[in-house]
Design a protein around this motif. Sequence first.
Motif, PDB file in Angstrom:
ATOM      1  N   ARG A 282       0.741  -1.132  -0.037  1.00  0.00           N
ATOM      2  CA  ARG A 282       0.002   0.164   0.097  1.00  0.00           C
ATOM      3  C   ARG A 282       0.794   1.213   0.111  1.00  0.00           C
ATOM      4  N   TYR A 283       0.414   2.352  -0.854  1.00  0.00           N
ATOM      5  CA  TYR A 283       1.108   3.567  -0.740  1.00  0.00           C
ATOM      6  C   TYR A 283       0.160   4.599  -0.707  1.00  0.00           C
ATOM      7  N   LYS A 284       0.215   5.717  -0.110  1.00  0.00           N
ATOM      8  CA  LYS A 284      -0.845   6.705   0.182  1.00  0.00           C
ATOM      9  C   LYS A 284       0.029   8.017   0.184  1.00  0.00           C
ATOM     10  N   GLY A 285      -0.766   9.048  -0.583  1.00  0.00           N
ATOM     11  CA  GLY A 285      -0.029  10.477   0.026  1.00  0.00           C
ATOM     12  C   GLY A 285      -0.946  11.491  -0.333  1.00  0.00           C
ATOM     13  N   ILE A 286      -0.591  12.665   0.353  1.00  0.00           N
ATOM     14  CA  ILE A 286      -1.064  14.107  -0.157  1.00  0.00           C
ATOM     15  C   ILE A 286      -0.006  15.026  -0.583  1.00  0.00           C
ATOM     16  N   LEU A 287      -0.021  15.176  -1.767  1.00  0.00           N
ATOM     17  CA  LEU A 287       1.082  15.964  -2.339  1.00  0.00           C
ATOM     18  C   LEU A 287       0.661  17.271  -2.817  1.00  0.00           C
ATOM     19  N   SER A 288       1.591  18.439  -2.703  1.00  0.00           N
ATOM     20  CA  SER A 288       1.757  19.651  -3.098  1.00  0.00           C
ATOM     21  C   SER A 288       2.183  19.630  -4.520  1.00  0.00           C
ATOM     22  N   ILE A 289       1.572  19.879  -5.657  1.00  0.00           N
ATOM     23  CA  ILE A 289       2.115  20.244  -6.754  1.00  0.00           C
ATOM     24  C   ILE A 289       2.196  21.580  -7.220  1.00  0.00           C
TER      25      ILE A 289
END
Length: 329
Positions: free
Chosen positions: A266-273
């Motif tokens: 599993r991998y999961k994230g919140i990103l600033s682009i």
Amino acid sequence: MSQAPHTLIPVTILTGFLGSGKTTLLNRILKENHGLKIAVIENEFGEEGVDNDLLLQNEQENIVEMNNGCLCCTVRGDLVRILGDMAARKKKGEIKFDRVVIETTGMADPGPVAQTFFVDDVVAESYLLDAVITVVDAKHGMQQLDEHREIQQQVGFADRILLSKTDLASADEVQTLKKRLAKMNARAEQMISDHGNAPVAKLLDVKGFNLNSILDIAPDFLDEDKHTHNDEIQSFVFKSTKPFDGQKFEEFMGSVTQVYGPDMLRYKGILSIKGSDRRALFQGVHMLMGLDWGRKWDPADKKESKIVFIGRKLPKEFITQGLELCLAR
């Protein structure tokens, strides 16, 4: 006149090693008067199944109605076919259920079951994977984690970890196990479930596979611990206050999943682009990954990208350095 939106049926995968207490928990869920019609699919391979005294058997259809309106089905065949049949019968009004719980066999890796809900179009049209719940025996968990790869995979995939038999273990044993589990899976909330006593409401509508759900990471899982274990399954977190270059990020993660996908549970994230005022929501299971746009960053928000990776012997340094190179210059 426009049609009403199609509501997907939420699904919970219940997993845990042999004798961990899955069936006890399941029987409790099925006995409780929660007002929900739950269809239970048992992925059975000779294990003792749901308490037969509870069942009103219907031999002809292989679907059993419980005395509180829940349904039970034992699967020895194709899970996709069973799910498809049940959805079709629900649509015709032949059977009624609100949600599905799939109990996997104790030796199973829940990964292939979870992937079914993303890979198979027929299943994806009717069902929505809500969460993987893993039951861990507090008395024997440490030894089982040392000896069996399957339980490590079950822990790695979990959105919730239920500790059973804590009444048979000392407080120190329970605490040591909790720390080890948090190192293996930093984002799964841990709860106590002795004798199947678990808060049913906290096991349903978890939204563990929902991109918009909050990214929960155990805050102290990286604390130094004198009990170190060389577990195959480990988790680590990447954080940065610099925004990502969106194209570089997608290209890098695409190449990472091609090489290491089978070991990325599993991998999961919140990103600033860079160039966007919205959060990018990112998650994946093995080689399947998705990126979507979430809400706008509030002025008070700390614009920080945060991704948790859970997998088997993942090259932490390589992934971390690669992500650093994807940050916008």
